[in-house]
Design a protein around this motif. Structure first.
Motif, PDB file in Angstrom:
ATOM      1  N   ASN A  48      23.162  82.038  28.308  1.00 56.00           N
ATOM      2  CA  ASN A  48      24.106  80.942  28.150  1.00 56.00           C
ATOM      3  C   ASN A  48      23.806  79.875  29.206  1.00 56.00           C
ATOM      4  OD1 ASN A  48      26.208  79.329  27.436  1.00 56.00           O
ATOM      5  ND2 ASN A  48      27.728  80.960  27.432  1.00 56.00           N
ATOM      6  N   PRO A  49      22.737  79.093  29.007  1.00 52.59           N
ATOM      7  CA  PRO A  49      22.281  78.161  30.039  1.00 52.59           C
ATOM      8  C   PRO A  49      23.204  76.973  30.285  1.00 52.59           C
ATOM      9  CG  PRO A  49      21.000  77.888  28.034  1.00 52.59           C
ATOM     10  CD  PRO A  49      21.880  79.096  27.835  1.00 52.59           C
ATOM     11  N   THR A  50      24.170  76.729  29.410  1.00 51.10           N
ATOM     12  CA  THR A  50      25.068  75.596  29.631  1.00 51.10           C
ATOM     13  C   THR A  50      26.348  75.998  30.359  1.00 51.10           C
ATOM     14  OG1 THR A  50      26.147  75.870  27.478  1.00 51.10           O
ATOM     15  CG2 THR A  50      24.214  74.423  27.572  1.00 51.10           C
ATOM     16  N   PHE A  51      26.526  77.282  30.644  1.00 50.47           N
ATOM     17  CA  PHE A  51      27.736  77.769  31.318  1.00 50.47           C
ATOM     18  C   PHE A  51      27.691  77.426  32.796  1.00 50.47           C
ATOM     19  CE2 PHE A  51      30.140  80.898  33.718  1.00 50.47           C
ATOM     20  CZ  PHE A  51      31.318  81.007  33.006  1.00 50.47           C
ATOM     21  N   GLY A  52      28.765  76.863  33.316  1.00 47.43           N
ATOM     22  CA  GLY A  52      28.913  76.680  34.748  1.00 47.43           C
ATOM     23  C   GLY A  52      28.968  75.240  35.204  1.00 47.43           C
ATOM     24  N   VAL A  53      29.735  75.028  36.258  1.00 47.56           N
ATOM     25  CA  VAL A  53      29.876  73.709  36.883  1.00 47.56           C
ATOM     26  C   VAL A  53      28.838  73.537  37.981  1.00 47.56           C
ATOM     27  CG1 VAL A  53      31.412  72.251  38.278  1.00 47.56           C
ATOM     28  CG2 VAL A  53      32.330  73.544  36.334  1.00 47.56           C
ATOM     29  N   GLY A  54      28.591  74.590  38.758  1.00 52.47           N
ATOM     30  CA  GLY A  54      27.655  74.497  39.870  1.00 52.47           C
ATOM     31  C   GLY A  54      28.168  73.601  40.978  1.00 52.47           C
ATOM     32  N   ASP A  70      32.760  62.927  39.067  1.00 46.73           N
ATOM     33  CA  ASP A  70      31.755  63.760  38.397  1.00 46.73           C
ATOM     34  C   ASP A  70      32.152  65.234  38.416  1.00 46.73           C
ATOM     35  OD1 ASP A  70      30.271  61.470  37.950  1.00 46.73           O
ATOM     36  OD2 ASP A  70      28.834  61.868  39.574  1.00 46.73           O
ATOM     37  N   VAL A  71      32.657  65.692  39.560  1.00 48.29           N
ATOM     38  CA  VAL A  71      33.091  67.090  39.672  1.00 48.29           C
ATOM     39  C   VAL A  71      34.278  67.345  38.748  1.00 48.29           C
ATOM     40  CG1 VAL A  71      34.040  68.848  41.214  1.00 48.29           C
ATOM     41  CG2 VAL A  71      32.246  67.325  42.039  1.00 48.29           C
ATOM     42  N   THR A  72      35.234  66.437  38.752  1.00 49.73           N
ATOM     43  CA  THR A  72      36.418  66.572  37.900  1.00 49.73           C
ATOM     44  C   THR A  72      36.023  66.644  36.431  1.00 49.73           C
ATOM     45  OG1 THR A  72      37.828  65.425  39.488  1.00 49.73           O
ATOM     46  CG2 THR A  72      38.590  65.456  37.205  1.00 49.73           C
ATOM     47  N   THR A  73      35.139  65.741  36.006  1.00 48.15           N
ATOM     48  CA  THR A  73      34.672  65.732  34.621  1.00 48.15           C
ATOM     49  C   THR A  73      33.975  67.040  34.269  1.00 48.15           C
ATOM     50  OG1 THR A  73      34.430  63.326  34.655  1.00 48.15           O
ATOM     51  CG2 THR A  73      33.176  64.527  32.977  1.00 48.15           C
ATOM     52  N   ALA A  74      33.110  67.517  35.165  1.00 45.63           N
ATOM     53  CA  ALA A  74      32.380  68.768  34.902  1.00 45.63           C
ATOM     54  C   ALA A  74      33.342  69.943  34.763  1.00 45.63           C
ATOM     55  CB  ALA A  74      31.366  69.031  36.011  1.00 45.63           C
ATOM     56  N   ILE A  75      34.322  70.032  35.651  1.00 47.41           N
ATOM     57  CA  ILE A  75      35.283  71.146  35.597  1.00 47.41           C
ATOM     58  C   ILE A  75      36.080  71.091  34.297  1.00 47.41           C
ATOM     59  CG2 ILE A  75      37.385  72.104  36.628  1.00 47.41           C
ATOM     60  CD1 ILE A  75      36.200  71.312  39.384  1.00 47.41           C
ATOM     61  N   LYS A  76      36.582  69.911  33.957  1.00 41.89           N
ATOM     62  CA  LYS A  76      37.404  69.789  32.737  1.00 41.89           C
ATOM     63  C   LYS A  76      36.589  70.086  31.479  1.00 41.89           C
ATOM     64  CE  LYS A  76      40.985  66.727  34.472  1.00 41.89           C
ATOM     65  NZ  LYS A  76      41.681  65.435  34.337  1.00 41.89           N
ATOM     66  N   GLN A  77      35.362  69.569  31.404  1.00 39.08           N
ATOM     67  CA  GLN A  77      34.536  69.812  30.221  1.00 39.08           C
ATOM     68  C   GLN A  77      34.172  71.289  30.087  1.00 39.08           C
ATOM     69  OE1 GLN A  77      31.225  67.112  30.701  1.00 39.08           O
ATOM     70  NE2 GLN A  77      32.299  65.448  29.659  1.00 39.08           N
ATOM     71  N   GLN A  78      33.806  71.920  31.194  1.00 39.95           N
ATOM     72  CA  GLN A  78      33.429  73.325  31.146  1.00 39.95           C
ATOM     73  C   GLN A  78      34.627  74.212  30.802  1.00 39.95           C
ATOM     74  OE1 GLN A  78      30.268  75.124  31.949  1.00 39.95           O
ATOM     75  NE2 GLN A  78      29.671  73.157  31.099  1.00 39.95           N
ATOM     76  N   ALA A  79      35.788  73.917  31.378  1.00 38.47           N
ATOM     77  CA  ALA A  79      36.981  74.711  31.075  1.00 38.47           C
ATOM     78  C   ALA A  79      37.373  74.557  29.605  1.00 38.47           C
ATOM     79  CB  ALA A  79      38.136  74.307  31.984  1.00 38.47           C
ATOM     80  N   GLU A  80      37.264  73.348  29.098  1.00 37.80           N
ATOM     81  CA  GLU A  80      37.601  73.112  27.692  1.00 37.80           C
ATOM     82  C   GLU A  80      36.663  73.879  26.763  1.00 37.80           C
ATOM     83  OE1 GLU A  80      37.332  69.286  24.810  1.00 37.80           O
ATOM     84  OE2 GLU A  80      38.481  69.001  26.661  1.00 37.80           O
ATOM     85  N   LYS A  81      35.405  73.941  27.137  1.00 39.37           N
ATOM     86  CA  LYS A  81      34.402  74.604  26.295  1.00 39.37           C
ATOM     87  C   LYS A  81      34.458  76.129  26.400  1.00 39.37           C
ATOM     88  CE  LYS A  81      29.446  74.626  25.337  1.00 39.37           C
ATOM     89  NZ  LYS A  81      28.156  73.998  25.654  1.00 39.37           N
ATOM     90  N   PHE A  82      34.540  76.644  27.626  1.00 46.10           N
ATOM     91  CA  PHE A  82      34.387  78.088  27.829  1.00 46.10           C
ATOM     92  C   PHE A  82      35.695  78.839  28.105  1.00 46.10           C
ATOM     93  CE2 PHE A  82      30.167  76.416  28.861  1.00 46.10           C
ATOM     94  CZ  PHE A  82      29.403  77.189  28.005  1.00 46.10           C
ATOM     95  N   LEU A  83      36.733  78.127  28.515  1.00 44.58           N
ATOM     96  CA  LEU A  83      38.031  78.763  28.788  1.00 44.58           C
ATOM     97  C   LEU A  83      39.128  77.985  28.059  1.00 44.58           C
ATOM     98  CD1 LEU A  83      37.616  79.247  32.671  1.00 44.58           C
ATOM     99  CD2 LEU A  83      37.108  80.906  30.877  1.00 44.58           C
ATOM    100  N   PRO A  84      39.125  77.993  26.739  1.00 44.92           N
ATOM    101  CA  PRO A  84      40.066  77.153  25.990  1.00 44.92           C
ATOM    102  C   PRO A  84      41.534  77.537  26.185  1.00 44.92           C
ATOM    103  CG  PRO A  84      38.903  78.637  24.509  1.00 44.92           C
ATOM    104  CD  PRO A  84      38.257  78.771  25.859  1.00 44.92           C
TER     105      PRO A  84
END
Length: 132
Positions: A48-54, A70-84
């Protein structure tokens, strides 16, 4: 022997649960899952290479609102995708200028979130210069 929902990370020996400590509430589990999402580097999770904020990759970026955005956007996008089941309510950043006890190259993030099915709010604090 008691039962739980998942193994608590980092792994610790538990006399209560047997071999390892366990998450026993959905809030603990959601908080752990969000923490792992934020700390995992993209490409680090097998299959799952797209998982994670880093988030640690942002440590040496300029201390500006653009970086925080940028950090805020990454966290929100990743949470929406992987932790709905988690809704991010607010993300705050604490910088060394505002808190002298932080080291110069540190990101301290406080994430307020809601576990949607439970309608329960919680917070997660992550500081990048501390051992995980």
């Amino acid at each position: 022997m008691s039962s739980g929902l998942s193994v608590k990370l980092p792994l610790t020996i538990s006399n209560t649960f047997g071999a390892y400590g366990l998450n026993t509430t959905f809030e603990e589990l959601a908080k752990q899952n969000l923490k792992m999402l934020v700390l995992t580097n993209p490409g680090e999770r097998m299959m799952n290479p797209t998982f994670g904020v880093g988030i640690q990759s942002f440590t040496f970026e300029p201390n500006t609102s653009n970086t925080y955005g940028d950090v805020t956007t990454a966290i929100k996008q990743q949470a929406e995708k992987f932790l709905p089941y988690i809704s991010i309510d607010n993300i705050q950043f604490r910088s060394p200028e505002n808190n002298p006890s932080l080291f110069p190259n540190t990101i301290n993030v406080v994430i307020s979130f809601t576990i949607v099915p439970l309608r329960k709010s919680s917070t997660l604090q992550i500081q990048t210069n501390r051992p995980i």
